[in-house]
Enzyme design. Structure first.
Site, short mmCIF file in Angstrom:
data_model
loop_
_atom_site.label_atom_id
_atom_site.label_comp_id
_atom_site.label_asym_id
_atom_site.label_seq_id
_atom_site.Cartn_x
_atom_site.Cartn_y
_atom_site.Cartn_z
N GLY A 198 13.89 -44.21 -35.83
CA GLY A 198 11.97 -42.75 -36.77
C GLY A 198 13.05 -41.88 -36.34
N LEU A 249 17.87 -32.80 -9.84
CA LEU A 249 19.17 -32.72 -10.33
C LEU A 249 19.26 -34.03 -10.60
CD1 LEU A 249 20.57 -30.89 -7.19
CD2 LEU A 249 19.80 -29.70 -9.47
N SER A 304 5.97 -39.27 -24.83
CA SER A 304 5.47 -38.46 -23.17
C SER A 304 5.08 -37.38 -22.92
CB SER A 304 6.85 -39.41 -22.54
OG SER A 304 8.15 -38.25 -22.62
N LYS A 305 5.81 -36.63 -23.80
CA LYS A 305 5.63 -35.14 -23.53
C LYS A 305 3.36 -34.94 -24.24
CE LYS A 305 7.79 -32.03 -22.84
NZ LYS A 305 7.52 -31.40 -20.88
N THR A 349 6.65 -28.83 -26.25
CA THR A 349 7.93 -29.61 -27.66
C THR A 349 7.27 -29.50 -28.80
OG1 THR A 349 9.74 -30.80 -28.53
CG2 THR A 349 7.96 -32.13 -27.07
N ASP A 350 7.50 -28.76 -30.02
CA ASP A 350 7.77 -29.25 -31.42
C ASP A 350 7.35 -31.07 -32.07
OD1 ASP A 350 9.96 -29.82 -32.35
OD2 ASP A 350 10.13 -27.99 -33.67
N GLU A 351 7.15 -31.21 -31.00
CA GLU A 351 8.19 -32.68 -31.26
C GLU A 351 7.01 -33.37 -30.91
OE1 GLU A 351 11.84 -34.57 -30.28
OE2 GLU A 351 13.27 -32.75 -30.18
N ALA A 365 10.63 -28.99 -16.33
CA ALA A 365 11.17 -30.20 -15.58
C ALA A 365 10.74 -31.01 -16.66
CB ALA A 365 10.39 -30.11 -13.93
N TYR A 402 10.37 -40.40 -26.26
CA TYR A 402 10.11 -38.36 -25.95
C TYR A 402 9.31 -37.84 -26.31
CZ TYR A 402 10.95 -33.69 -26.18
OH TYR A 402 10.87 -32.63 -25.46
N LYS A 449 23.13 -32.81 -26.58
CA LYS A 449 22.67 -31.68 -27.81
C LYS A 449 23.08 -31.35 -28.46
CE LYS A 449 18.62 -32.91 -25.90
NZ LYS A 449 17.10 -31.81 -25.60
P1 TYD Z 1 19.00 -32.91 -31.07
O1 TYD Z 1 19.25 -31.64 -30.03
O2 TYD Z 1 19.44 -34.36 -29.86
O3 TYD Z 1 17.24 -32.64 -31.02
P2 TYD Z 1 16.52 -33.63 -31.34
O4 TYD Z 1 16.08 -34.62 -31.27
O5 TYD Z 1 14.60 -32.85 -29.91
O6 TYD Z 1 15.68 -32.24 -32.51
O7 TYD Z 1 19.25 -33.75 -32.34
C1 TYD Z 1 18.80 -32.66 -33.35
C2 TYD Z 1 18.50 -32.78 -34.57
O8 TYD Z 1 20.53 -32.40 -34.53
C3 TYD Z 1 18.17 -33.48 -35.11
O9 TYD Z 1 17.92 -34.29 -35.59
C4 TYD Z 1 18.96 -35.38 -34.38
C5 TYD Z 1 20.74 -34.50 -35.20
N1 TYD Z 1 21.56 -34.58 -33.99
C6 TYD Z 1 23.34 -35.53 -35.52
O10 TYD Z 1 23.11 -35.56 -36.47
N2 TYD Z 1 23.69 -35.78 -34.77
C7 TYD Z 1 24.07 -35.81 -33.28
O11 TYD Z 1 24.67 -36.30 -32.19
C8 TYD Z 1 23.08 -35.55 -32.03
C9 TYD Z 1 23.06 -35.50 -30.61
C10 TYD Z 1 21.90 -34.82 -32.77
#
Ligand code: TYD
Length: 346
Positions: free
Chosen positions: A285, A47, A163-164, A135-137, A92, A160, A199
Site C-alpha cells: 500500500g 515508554l 488510526s491518525k 501527520t500528512d499521511e 503520544a 497507521y 524510520k
Molecule cells: P518512513 O520513515 O517509514 O516514514 P513514512 O512511511 O511515514 O513516510 O519512510 C519514509 C519513506 O522511506 C517511505 O516512502 C518508505 C521508505 N522506506 C524505505 O525505502 N526503506 C526503509 O527501510 C524504510 C524504513 C522506509
C-alpha cells in the site's frame, strides 16, 4: 520563524506533553522549557519502545519538568498528569507504518482511544487548550502537482494513517459538539536527533555508519517532504499559542524529494559507499507522494528555516557522536525481532 516570535510571552503556565519522551515530543519539551521561562512542563509517556527516558536526560533535572510514566489510554494516568494544566499537546502515538501493517491493536488503542481519553478530560475542563499532533499521511498520496489542503478528504493508505485520521476526526467532533479549544497540526516526514532507528533517515544513517545495507523499498522514487524536527516543533509551539480553535494546520518542509535522493544525501554525509544501497520488496500500500500546502500556517508566521543539507548534517553528526544512544537499541532483542519480521521476508 524566529524563536522570539512566540517566546517568553507565553500565557500558558502548565503544559502537558503526552509522548514527551518520544522523538518529536522530547524536542518539543526542550523547546518549551528553553523559550518559555515561566512555563512548567509535565510529560506523560508510556515508554513503550520509541519513548525513552534518556531522550530527556538533559532536561530531567530541570525543576520545571515533571515526568510521569503512564498511558494516555488510561483515564487515571490522564487525570493525574493533566491536573491543573492550561494546555495539552498530544504527541503520544504509534507512528510506524510498517508496524501498523503487522496488524496489532496498539495503533487504535493509542491513536484513537488514547486521543479520546485526552479529549474527555478537556471536555470536563474546558479551559484547557488542546493541540493534536498529526501527520500528512491522513490525506493519502497525491499526484503532482497537487498539494494537500487542510480541508481535503482523509484517504490514508495504511492502518497507521487510518488510526491518525480517526483521532483527528474525534478532535474536530469534540471541538464542534462540545466547543473545546482544539487545533490539529499535520506534519510531513520529520527527522533529527533522537529519532528511533526504524524510520528512513535514522535507519539509513546508522546502517551507513556501520557499513550495513540501506534497504530501499521498491524503486525508491516515492516522494516525501523531509522536515527538520526543530522546525516542526516551532510550528507546534506556534499553533499552541496562536492557532485558531477547530482548525487544522499543515506543517511541511516545502521541498519534495525522492527516497533515493535522501539515501544518496546520507551516503554523501556519512562517506559510505553507494554499494550499500539495496532495493528490496516494496511496502504494501506504499504511498507514492505526499505534499502539503502550508499557506494557512505561513499566514500565522511560520516557515521552515533549516534546509535539508543542514538538518541532515546535524542529524548525521548527532548519530555519529551518540552511538551510546542507538547501539543498545539496535542490538536489543526487541529491535532484532522487529527487523527480522519487517525485512526478513524482503
Ligand atoms: P518512513 O520513515 O517509514 O516514514 P513514512 O512511511 O511515514 O513516510 O519512510 C519514509 C519513506 O522511506 C517511505 O516512502 C518508505 C521508505 N522506506 C524505505 O525505502 N526503506 C526503509 O527501510 C524504510 C524504513 C522506509
Amino acid at each position: 520563524m524566529g524563536d522570539e516570535t512566540n517566546g517568553p510571552g507565553s500565557s500558558l503556565r502548565r503544559i502537558l506533553v503526552t509522548g514527551g519522551a518520544g522523538f518529536i515530543g522530547s524536542h518539543l519539551v526542550r523547546r518549551l522549557l528553553r523559550l518559555h521561562p515561566r512555563v512548567e512542563v509535565i510529560v506523560l509517556d508510556a515508554l513503550t519502545y520509541a519513548g525513552r527516558r534518556e531522550n530527556l536526560a538533559d532536561v530531567l533535572p530541570d525543576p520545571r519538568l515533571t515526568f510521569i510514566e503512564g498511558s494516555i489510554t488510561l483515564e487515571a494516568d490522564v487525570s493525574r498528569s493533566a491536573a491543573g494544566v492550561d494546555a495539552i499537546v498530544n504527541v503520544a502515538a504509534e507512528t510506524h507504518v510498517d508496524r501498523s501493517i503487522f496488524g496489532g491493536d496498539e495503533f487504535l488503542l493509542t491513536n484513537v482511544l488514547g486521543t479520546k481519553r485526552l479529549l474527555d478530560h478537556v471536555r470536563a475542563t474546558p479551559s484547557i487548550r488542546y493541540v493534536q499532533v498529526s501527520t500528512d499521511e491522513v490525506y493519502g498520496d497525491v499526484e503532482a502537482p497537487t498539494r494537500s489542503l487542510e480541508g481535503d478528504p482523509l484517504a490514508g493508505s495504511s492502518p497507521y494513517a487510518a488510526s491518525k485520521s480517526a483521532g483527528d476526526l474525534l478532535v474536530l467532533a469534540y471541538a464542534r459538539t462540545f466547543g473545546i479549544d482544539a487545533s490539529i497540526t499535520r506534519g510531513s516526514n520529520t527527522y533529527g536527533p533522537f529519532q528511533f532507528p526504524e524510520k528512513l533517515v535514522p535507519l539509513f544513517i546508522t546502517n551507513a555508519l556501520d557499513g550495513l545495507p540501506m534497504p530501499i523499498y521498491g524503486d525508491g522514487r516515492q516522494v516525501r517532504e523531509m522536515l527538520y524536527v526543530e522546525d516542526h516543533c516551532a510550528a507546534i509551539d506556534l499553533v499552541l499559542h496562536a492557532g485558531e480553535r477547530g482548525t487544522v494546520y499543515n506543517v511541511g518542509a516545502g521541498v519534495e524529494q525522492e527516497n533515493l535522493e535522501t539515501a544518496h544525501a546520507i551516503l554523501h554525509v556519512t562517506g559510505a559507499p553507494a554499494s550499500l544501497l539495496a532495493h528490496v520488496e516494496d511496502r504494501l500500500g506504499h504511498d507514492r507522494r505526499y505534499a502539503l500546502d502550508c499557506s494557512r500556517l505561513a499566514a500565522l508566521g511560520w516557515s521552515p528555516t533549516i534546509a535539508f543539507d543542514d538538518g541532515l548534517r546535524r542529524t548525521a553528526d548527532w548519530f555519529a557522536a551518540n552511538r551510546a544512544w542507538w547501539e543498545p537499541i539496535k542490538s536489543g532483542a526487541a529491535y532484532e525481532a522487529y527487523t527480522s519480521r519487517a525485512y526478513g521476508e524482503r
